[in-house]
Design a protein around this motif. Structure first.
Motif, PDB file in Angstrom:
ATOM      1  N   SER A  62       0.820  -1.219   0.000  1.00  0.00           N
ATOM      2  CA  SER A  62       0.000   0.000   0.000  1.00  0.00           C
ATOM      3  C   SER A  62       0.849   1.262   0.000  1.00  0.00           C
ATOM      4  CB  SER A  62      -0.934   0.008   1.210  1.00  0.00           C
ATOM      5  OG  SER A  62      -1.877  -1.040   1.135  1.00  0.00           O
ATOM      6  N   PHE A  63       1.879   1.308   0.832  1.00  0.00           N
ATOM      7  CA  PHE A  63       2.724   2.491   0.913  1.00  0.00           C
ATOM      8  C   PHE A  63       3.416   2.778  -0.421  1.00  0.00           C
ATOM      9  CE2 PHE A  63       2.589   2.091   5.604  1.00  0.00           C
ATOM     10  CZ  PHE A  63       2.352   3.418   5.911  1.00  0.00           C
ATOM     11  N   ILE A  64       3.850   1.726  -1.105  1.00  0.00           N
ATOM     12  CA  ILE A  64       4.628   1.902  -2.333  1.00  0.00           C
ATOM     13  C   ILE A  64       3.749   2.248  -3.534  1.00  0.00           C
ATOM     14  CG2 ILE A  64       6.166   0.729  -3.974  1.00  0.00           C
ATOM     15  CD1 ILE A  64       7.235  -0.888  -1.596  1.00  0.00           C
ATOM     16  N   THR A  65       2.573   1.656  -3.614  1.00  0.00           N
ATOM     17  CA  THR A  65       1.751   1.794  -4.824  1.00  0.00           C
ATOM     18  C   THR A  65       0.557   2.732  -4.683  1.00  0.00           C
ATOM     19  OG1 THR A  65       0.371  -0.124  -4.233  1.00  0.00           O
ATOM     20  CG2 THR A  65       2.377  -0.546  -5.516  1.00  0.00           C
ATOM     21  N   GLN A  66       0.389   3.406  -3.536  1.00  0.00           N
ATOM     22  CA  GLN A  66      -0.784   4.257  -3.331  1.00  0.00           C
ATOM     23  C   GLN A  66      -0.935   5.358  -4.382  1.00  0.00           C
ATOM     24  OE1 GLN A  66      -3.164   3.598  -1.173  1.00  0.00           O
ATOM     25  NE2 GLN A  66      -4.391   5.327  -1.880  1.00  0.00           N
ATOM     26  N   PRO A  67       0.140   6.074  -4.784  1.00  0.00           N
ATOM     27  CA  PRO A  67      -0.029   7.109  -5.812  1.00  0.00           C
ATOM     28  C   PRO A  67      -0.596   6.554  -7.122  1.00  0.00           C
ATOM     29  CG  PRO A  67       2.049   7.417  -4.680  1.00  0.00           C
ATOM     30  CD  PRO A  67       1.503   6.104  -4.210  1.00  0.00           C
ATOM     31  N   LEU A  68      -0.138   5.384  -7.542  1.00  0.00           N
ATOM     32  CA  LEU A  68      -0.662   4.772  -8.764  1.00  0.00           C
ATOM     33  C   LEU A  68      -2.114   4.336  -8.576  1.00  0.00           C
ATOM     34  CD1 LEU A  68       2.343   2.579  -9.985  1.00  0.00           C
ATOM     35  CD2 LEU A  68       1.439   4.644 -11.069  1.00  0.00           C
ATOM     36  N   ASP A  69      -2.452   3.877  -7.392  1.00  0.00           N
ATOM     37  CA  ASP A  69      -3.826   3.462  -7.105  1.00  0.00           C
ATOM     38  C   ASP A  69      -4.763   4.660  -7.175  1.00  0.00           C
ATOM     39  OD1 ASP A  69      -5.909   1.734  -6.284  1.00  0.00           O
ATOM     40  OD2 ASP A  69      -5.671   2.385  -4.212  1.00  0.00           O
ATOM     41  N   THR A  70      -4.344   5.784  -6.599  1.00  0.00           N
ATOM     42  CA  THR A  70      -5.146   7.006  -6.636  1.00  0.00           C
ATOM     43  C   THR A  70      -5.312   7.516  -8.066  1.00  0.00           C
ATOM     44  OG1 THR A  70      -4.376   7.645  -4.423  1.00  0.00           O
ATOM     45  CG2 THR A  70      -5.327   9.374  -5.806  1.00  0.00           C
ATOM     46  N   ALA A  71      -4.208   7.542  -8.812  1.00  0.00           N
ATOM     47  CA  ALA A  71      -4.254   8.007 -10.204  1.00  0.00           C
ATOM     48  C   ALA A  71      -5.169   7.129 -11.042  1.00  0.00           C
ATOM     49  CB  ALA A  71      -2.848   8.018 -10.800  1.00  0.00           C
ATOM     50  N   SER A  72      -5.094   5.833 -10.836  1.00  0.00           N
ATOM     51  CA  SER A  72      -5.929   4.894 -11.597  1.00  0.00           C
ATOM     52  C   SER A  72      -7.409   5.141 -11.333  1.00  0.00           C
ATOM     53  CB  SER A  72      -5.558   3.455 -11.220  1.00  0.00           C
ATOM     54  OG  SER A  72      -6.422   2.535 -11.829  1.00  0.00           O
ATOM     55  N   SER A  73      -7.776   5.365 -10.073  1.00  0.00           N
ATOM     56  CA  SER A  73      -9.180   5.625  -9.726  1.00  0.00           C
ATOM     57  C   SER A  73      -9.675   6.929 -10.341  1.00  0.00           C
ATOM     58  CB  SER A  73      -9.358   5.667  -8.205  1.00  0.00           C
ATOM     59  OG  SER A  73      -9.120   4.404  -7.629  1.00  0.00           O
TER      60      SER A  73
END
Length: 317
Positions: free
Chosen positions: A121-132
Motif C-alpha cells: 500500500s505504501f509503495i503503490t498508493q499514488p498509482l492506485d489514486t491516479a488509476s481511480s
C-alpha cells in the motif's frame, strides 16, 4: 543475503496473473468504479445500475473509454502484486525457518499477509489514486498518468491511504482462506493417491479463488466504497466547488455523506458489481498463477544458470 528465488518466482507469476486478469476484466472494472463513485443527491442518481454505465459509453460512442487508465491500472497491478506475492512468500519462508514449524497456522498467516499488504500500500498508493481518478473521469476526458499525478498536491497522491492500510485485511483474508483450503485439498489428494498432487487443477484454483475473494469482499465492502468515493475524480465544475468537495474528502466526511444521502444501504452500493469483478479477477489471477508458477521457476533457474556461466567465462578471460 542472496535473492530468494522461490519468493521471486511466486512474485513474478502472481504479477503476470494480475496483469492478464486486469486486462481481461478492465471494462467491467471501469463500469464498477464509476457506479460506486456516484453519490445519490436529493434522491436522484445518474446510474441506477451497473448496465447504465455501459450504456452511457455506447450511446455517446465512447466505448474505447471503458479502457481509460488501463496502462496505469496494469502498472499498479503488476507492481503491487509483485511486491505482495514476494513479501507474502518471503515472510512465510522466514516464519517457518525461525519458528521451526512445518506449516503456518491461520493467525500467523493473517499477520504475514497483512504485513505484505502494508508494504504494498505504501509503495503503490499514488498509482492506485491516479488509476481511480482516470477511471472515474467523464468518458473521453481522462488525463494521462503524469498529468493526473501532478494536478494536485503531493498529499493528494495518497488519498485513501488510511483505508488502503485497513483494506490489507482483504487480501489477508482471501489468501489465508485460499491457502488453507488448498493445503486441505492437496493433503486429501495425497492420502487418496500414491502420487502427490503438486498443483491444483485450473478449475479448482478458480473455484477456491472465487470463494476466498467473495468472503473477503463482503467483510470489507463498506471501506471499499468509501475509498472509491474519496479517490474519485472531480467533475468539471468551477474551482470553488472543487475546493469545497476536496474539503469533504476525508473518511469521516465521506461516511457522514453516504449515511445522510443514501442510508445504511449506501455503504453496500455496488456490492454485487464488486463481487462480480473482484471474484473473477482474483479467480483468474490465482488460476493463472497456479499454472505458470512451475514454468516461471524453471525460467528463473535457467536465467540464473546462464548468468553464472557468463560470469565464470568473464573471470577466466
Amino acid at each position: 543475503m542472496g535473492v530468494d528465488l522461490e519468493s521471486l518466482s511466486e512474485a513474478t507469476s502472481g504479477a503476470i496473473g494480475s496483469l492478464l486478469s486486469t486486462t481481461i476484466l478492465y471494462p467491467l472494472d471501469t463500469c464498477k468504479t464509476k457506479y460506486q463513485a456516484e453519490a445519490r443527491a436529493h434522491g436522484q442518481q445518474k446510474y441506477r445500475n451497473l448496465s447504465d454505465v455501459l450504456w452511457e459509453a455506447i450511446s455517446t460512442r465512447q466505448v474505447l473509454s471503458l479502457y481509460q487508465g488501463l496502462g496505469t491500472k496494469n502498472l499498479q497491478s503488476f507492481i503491487s502484486q509483485f511486491i505482495y506475492f514476494y513479501g507474502y512468500s518471503y515472510f512465510k519462508r522466514l516464519y517457518l525457518e525461525k519458528s521451526g514449524s512445518k506449516k503456518i497456522g491461520t493467525n500467523a498467516n493473517l499477520i504475514i499477509a497483512a504485513a505484505a499488504g502494508v508494504c504494498t500500500s505504501f509503495i503503490t498508493q499514488p498509482l492506485d489514486t491516479a488509476s481511480s481518478r482516470m477511471q472515474t473521469s467523464a468518458f473521453g476526458k481522462s488525463k494521462g498518468l503524469w498529468e493526473t499525478l501532478t494536478e494536485g498536491s503531493y498529499s493528494d497522491l495518497f488519498d485513501g491511504l488510511g483505508i488502503s492500510l485497513l483494506l490489507t485485511s482483504n487480501p489477508a483474508i482471501q489468501y489465508t482462506v485460499f491457502d488453507q483450503l488448498k493445503l486441505k485439498l492437496l493433503k486429501t489428494n495425497q492420502n487418496n493417491s500414491e502420487k502427490t498432487a503438486v498443483t491444483l487443477s485450473a478449475f479448482t484454483a478458480f473455484f477456491l479463488g472465487a470463494l476466498s475473494k467473495s468472503i473477503a469482499t463482503i467483510l470489507t465492502y463498506p471501506a471499499i466504497r468509501c475509498k472509491v468515493v474519496i479517490q474519485a475524480a472531480d467533475s468539471d465544475d468551477d474551482e470553488a466547488n472543487k475546493a469545497q468537495r476536496k474539503s469533504r474528502k476525508t473518511l469521516s466526511a465521506v461516511i457522514r455523506a453516504i449515511w445522510k444521502k443514501e442510508g445504511i444501504s449506501g455503504f453496500f452500493k455496488g456490492l454485487h458489481a464488486q463481487i462480480l469483478k473482484t471474484v473473477l479477477s482474483s479467480a483468474f489471477l490465482l488460476m493463472i498463477k497456479e499454472k505458470i508458477t512451475a514454468t516461471t521457476w524453471v525460467l528463473i533457474l535457467a536465467i540464473r544458470r546462464y548468468l553464472f556461466l557468463t560470469r565464470g567465462k568473464l573471470k577466466s578471460a
